[in-house]
Design a protein around this motif. Structure first.
Motif, PDB file in Angstrom:
ATOM      1  N   VAL A 185      47.449 -56.436  62.078  1.00  0.00           N
ATOM      2  CA  VAL A 185      48.544 -55.577  61.631  1.00  0.00           C
ATOM      3  C   VAL A 185      48.525 -54.266  62.403  1.00  0.00           C
ATOM      4  O   VAL A 185      47.520 -53.893  63.025  1.00  0.00           O
ATOM      5  CB  VAL A 185      48.435 -55.317  60.111  1.00  0.00           C
ATOM      6  N   ARG A 192      55.061 -60.699  58.043  1.00  0.00           N
ATOM      7  CA  ARG A 192      54.639 -59.395  58.540  1.00  0.00           C
ATOM      8  C   ARG A 192      54.858 -59.279  60.049  1.00  0.00           C
ATOM      9  O   ARG A 192      54.844 -60.258  60.779  1.00  0.00           O
ATOM     10  CB  ARG A 192      53.160 -59.168  58.266  1.00  0.00           C
ATOM     11  N   VAL A 210      53.096 -58.234  63.350  1.00  0.00           N
ATOM     12  CA  VAL A 210      51.707 -58.113  63.794  1.00  0.00           C
ATOM     13  C   VAL A 210      51.686 -58.016  65.327  1.00  0.00           C
ATOM     14  O   VAL A 210      52.703 -58.154  65.991  1.00  0.00           O
ATOM     15  CB  VAL A 210      50.880 -59.328  63.329  1.00  0.00           C
TER      16      VAL A 210
END
Length: 354
Positions: free
Chosen positions: A271, A321, A323
């Motif tokens: 992340v 997400r 990343v």
């Protein structure tokens, strides 16, 4: 009645002591805080193993007559793995060599120039044509004298018109013969001059170009014969056999798939808050599902662009997400890791990175 029931209901509900509820809330908050707080000195992410795949192919087409490897074989760079039929290329090579020899012989002939015998023969022909010119000139002079004499006789009525006309005809024939002899003399002189001067520069350049073209053809077929023997460009494992002996292959058609398992890497995804704390060249450790101490590696690449986590990694929530891809390279000489194997990478934060 309603008031009585409500009072009864309140009596049936258990009452939690106030101190116990406070302790329970604190424990839950602590557990949540501990679960959400990541380690302070490293990050552990998941990914999968990848390696360099090379399609081994011949530069030329032909029938596959020999395949020296099988799936799973470990080969070294430069090992011969296959051979194609080169009979047609050998025949073309022989023809190209014959063309070069012919071109070289023609070049030598031009550089050597005319033979002495050819020059002497041309000079003799020149002398003959000069003699013909002199004879034609003498004949022409006699014919012109006859014309003048018969003209005079005709003027004095001592000769006939027919005699004069015959003399004019002989004069014209002698004149044409003399002119033809003169043309042959000029041609003979040009022939002698050309033989003595030798070949022109343009002729020699053209002959040299033909030699160079034949040499290029030889080099082309020589390369085609060499390319019929296929060697491994890298060391690795034969992952897949894509052609069988006897098949007629097109140029650059893949024969087998070679995988370099000695130098593999894992693509893992971290992340954004973690990226500033990573550095190229820093150590990392890969762990497989089999457990064990892990394999030591290094961070060899950190992507500069964010992306969504690939679908084959973790849960749907994780895949949503943004990343950054990180590449962890490992020396896999022992062959522990395989292509596509899921792994976890433990990457300590770089010293001084915050």
């Amino acid at each position: 009645m309603h008031g009585t029931r409500e009072g009864d209901t309140m009596k049936l509900l258990p009452r939690t002591p106030e101190p116990s509820r406070i302790f329970l809330a604190a424990a839950v908050a602590c557990a949540v805080a501990c679960a959400e707080k990541p380690p302070a000195d490293h990050v552990r992410v998941s990914g999968q193993v990848e390696a360099t795949d090379v399609h081994v192919a011949a530069q030329v087409g032909g029938r596959l007559i020999e395949l020296r490897v099988a799936e799973g074989d470990r080969i070294r760079a430069g090992d011969v793995v296959a051979r194609l039929d080169e009979a047609d290329a050998q025949l073309a090579m022989a023809r190209a060599r014959a063309d070069r020899e012919q071109a070289e012989a023609q070049l030598r002939l031009l550089l050597a120039g005319a033979r002495v015998e050819d020059i002497r023969q041309a000079e003799a022909q020149l002398a003959t044509t000069e003699s013909d010119v002199r004879a034609a000139e003498v004949e022409l002079a006699a014919a012109e004298a006859d014309v003048d004499r018969f003209e005079a006789l005709l003027a004095s009525n001592s000769g006939s018109r027919r005699q004069r006309d015959d003399a004019v005809t002989r004069r014209d024939v002698a004149k044409a013969r003399a002119q033809g002899a003169g043309d042959r003399v000029r041609a003979a002189r040009e022939t002698v001059a050309r033989l003595r001067a030798g070949s022109r520069r343009e002729e020699i350049d053209a002959a040299r170009a033909r030699v160079a073209a034949a040499a290029a053809q030889i080099a082309t077929w020589d390369k085609a014969i060499a390319d019929a023997t296929v060697t491994a460009p890298i060391a690795g494992i034969v992952a897949d056999k894509l052609a069988d002996v006897g098949e007629l292959l097109q140029p650059r058609a893949a024969i087998l798939l070679l995988t370099d398992l000695d130098h593999v890497w894992a693509n893992v995804y971290v992340v954004e808050p973690v990226v500033p704390r990573l550095r190229l060249g820093q150590p990392a450790t890969l762990f497989t599902d089999a457990g064990g101490p892990g394999l030591a590696g290094t961070v060899s690449y950190i992507s500069s662009r964010a992306e969504f986590t690939p679908r084959n990694v973790q849960t749907a929530e994780d895949r949503s997400r943004l990343v950054y891809r990180v590449k962890v390279s490992v020396n896999n000489a022992a062959g522990t890791l395989k292509v596509g194997m899921p792994v976890e990478a433990e990457i300590p934060f770089a010293d001084g990175a915050r």
